[in-house]
Write a protein that holds these residues in place. Structure first.
Motif, PDB file in Angstrom:
ATOM      1  N   TRP A 115       0.834  -1.199   0.000  1.00 42.11           N
ATOM      2  CA  TRP A 115       0.000   0.000   0.000  1.00 42.11           C
ATOM      3  C   TRP A 115       0.875   1.259   0.000  1.00 42.11           C
ATOM      4  N   ARG A 116       1.953   1.219   0.751  1.00 40.32           N
ATOM      5  CA  ARG A 116       2.866   2.355   0.826  1.00 40.32           C
ATOM      6  C   ARG A 116       3.459   2.635  -0.549  1.00 40.32           C
ATOM      7  N   PHE A 117       3.940   1.584  -1.225  1.00 42.57           N
ATOM      8  CA  PHE A 117       4.510   1.770  -2.563  1.00 42.57           C
ATOM      9  C   PHE A 117       3.448   2.239  -3.556  1.00 42.57           C
ATOM     10  N   ALA A 118       2.233   1.705  -3.447  1.00 44.71           N
ATOM     11  CA  ALA A 118       1.155   2.135  -4.345  1.00 44.71           C
ATOM     12  C   ALA A 118       0.842   3.622  -4.142  1.00 44.71           C
ATOM     13  N   LEU A 119       0.798   4.052  -2.875  1.00 43.63           N
ATOM     14  CA  LEU A 119       0.520   5.460  -2.594  1.00 43.63           C
ATOM     15  C   LEU A 119       1.620   6.357  -3.144  1.00 43.63           C
ATOM     16  N   PHE A 120       2.870   6.006  -2.887  1.00 42.44           N
ATOM     17  CA  PHE A 120       3.973   6.832  -3.360  1.00 42.44           C
ATOM     18  C   PHE A 120       4.036   6.856  -4.886  1.00 42.44           C
ATOM     19  N   THR A 121       3.733   5.745  -5.531  1.00 34.30           N
ATOM     20  CA  THR A 121       3.704   5.698  -6.990  1.00 34.30           C
ATOM     21  C   THR A 121       2.594   6.606  -7.530  1.00 34.30           C
ATOM     22  N   MET A 122       1.413   6.534  -6.884  1.00 33.09           N
ATOM     23  CA  MET A 122       0.291   7.364  -7.313  1.00 33.09           C
ATOM     24  C   MET A 122       0.619   8.853  -7.151  1.00 33.09           C
TER      25      MET A 122
END
Length: 183
Positions: free
Chosen positions: A150-157
């Motif tokens: 989730w952390r990586f998805a948020l930072f990517t977004m």
């Protein structure tokens, strides 16, 4: 702020005298200074407010004559001045030429309780919002800490959103420069 048409400073625990500078607000149509701790006289300069349609200095500790005989102010009734035992003159029944006792301002039944209830309600509302914010923020941070994907998805977004905004700004600036060159 000469454009100001309404000024409501009621229930603010203001103290001191009413500033004569309020007379510079020529467009003022409504002035409410009720339920404060204002003292002194009502400034004569307020008679310059020719657009004034609503006026209240009720429940303060004002003294001296009202502006009741002045233009605009002769239209306001007792309710505009009530709760100021040291005020005299029209529209009040107390004459300015008689000896009168100095009394403390009186509040209508329940006025102080109403103020206290309002401040308690405000504190409860503010406390609820603050608690909700703290719990939500730290809950979200905890989820991001423990959920790596989730952390990586948020930072990517966020990164992609930033790139998209950057590209749109650059294209917009180029379009403006091209339009200037064409003119």
């Amino acid at each position: 702020m000469s454009w100001l048409t309404t000024l409501n400073l009621s229930n603010n625990y203001l103290s001191g005298s009413i500033p004569d500078s309020l007379s510079k607000l020529r467009q003022l149509e409504s002035l409410d200074l009720s339920y404060n701790a204002l003292t002194g006289k009502i400034p004569r300069g307020l008679t310059n407010l020719s657009s004034l349609a609503a006026f209240s200095v009720a429940y303060n500790n004002l003294s001296g004559p009202t502006l009741g005989l002045q233009p605009q102010f002769d239209t306001f009734d007792n309710r505009s001045y009530e709760g100021n035992p040291n005020l005299c003159g029209p529209p009040l029944s107390q004459s300015c030429f008689s000896n009168h006792d100095t009394k403390l301002p009186s509040f209508p039944d329940g006025a102080e309780d109403h103020r206290r209830d309002e401040s308690i309600d405000f504190l409860i509302l503010f406390g609820s919002f603050a608690l909700f914010f703290v719990v939500s923020f730290w809950g979200f941070m905890a989820v991001l800490y423990f959920k790596r994907d989730w952390r990586f998805a948020l930072f990517t977004m966020v990164d992609e959103f930033g790139d998209m905004i950057y590209v749109r700004v650059v294209l917009f600036v180029r379009k403006i420069r091209a339009a200037r060159r064409d003119n």
